[in-house]
Motif scaffolding. Structure first.
Motif: not given
Length: 164
Positions: A87-93, A114-115, A122-124, A144-145
């Motif tokens: 999602y983050v990478a797609w948004n930046v593109a 991002l959070p 962190a879970l991983i 939360l996720l």
């Protein structure tokens, strides 16, 4: 589609409870990719392939057993965190070539995602590191996720409906 054929191999009730969220996420990602194609031609095809591969890995992950004391398999957590990374990478593109209003909206989504990526990582890390007690962290992190992911999907749908 492949995932729906494999619903009989789900090892934990938590995974079963999360399936509607994962399916809704896949569906929304497919709709978004289809819409973006009309604006960006084939520029985002790499993201489409990456997203498809990650959802195949998610299906594989949800069929794997969770480690003792964990709610989800490590593979499920990795693919779920991968959803947010994509999602983050797609948004930046998309932001690089979008108009000001679109850039602003995608920046808001990126800041919200991002959070969630950090929580997934962190879970991983906790699940794969020997000596950590994950009894309280898994329910809090997964809850939360899930709630945040569902909220993102609803917000995305609301934003997309305004543009239809």
């Amino acid at each position: 589609m492949v995932g729906s054929l494999l619903l009989h191999d789900i090892p934990t009730p938590v995974t079963l409870a999360l399936l509607p969220l994962f399916i809704a996420s896949w569906w929304q990602d497919w709709r978004s990719a289809r819409t973006a194609t009309s604006y960006f031609s084939g520029e985002l095809v790499g993201f489409d392939a990456l997203t498809a591969g990650n959802y195949v890995a998610l299906v594989d992950g949800w069929r794997r057993p969770a480690p003792q004391g964990a709610w989800l398999s490590t593979a499920t957590l990795i693919s779920w965190a991968g959803v947010f990374a994509i999602y983050v990478a797609w948004n930046v593109a998309v932001m690089r070539k979008a108009d000001q209003a679109t850039r602003k909206a995608f920046l808001r989504f990126t800041l919200a995602e991002l959070p969630l990526l950090a929580i997934g990582i962190a879970l991983i890390a906790v699940q794969t590191t020997v000596g950590w007690d994950i009894r309280w962290l898994q329910p809090v992190g997964v809850g939360l996720l899930a709630a945040s992911h569902a909220a993102l999907l609803v917000m995305w749908r609301v934003m997309s409906a305004k543009e239809d």
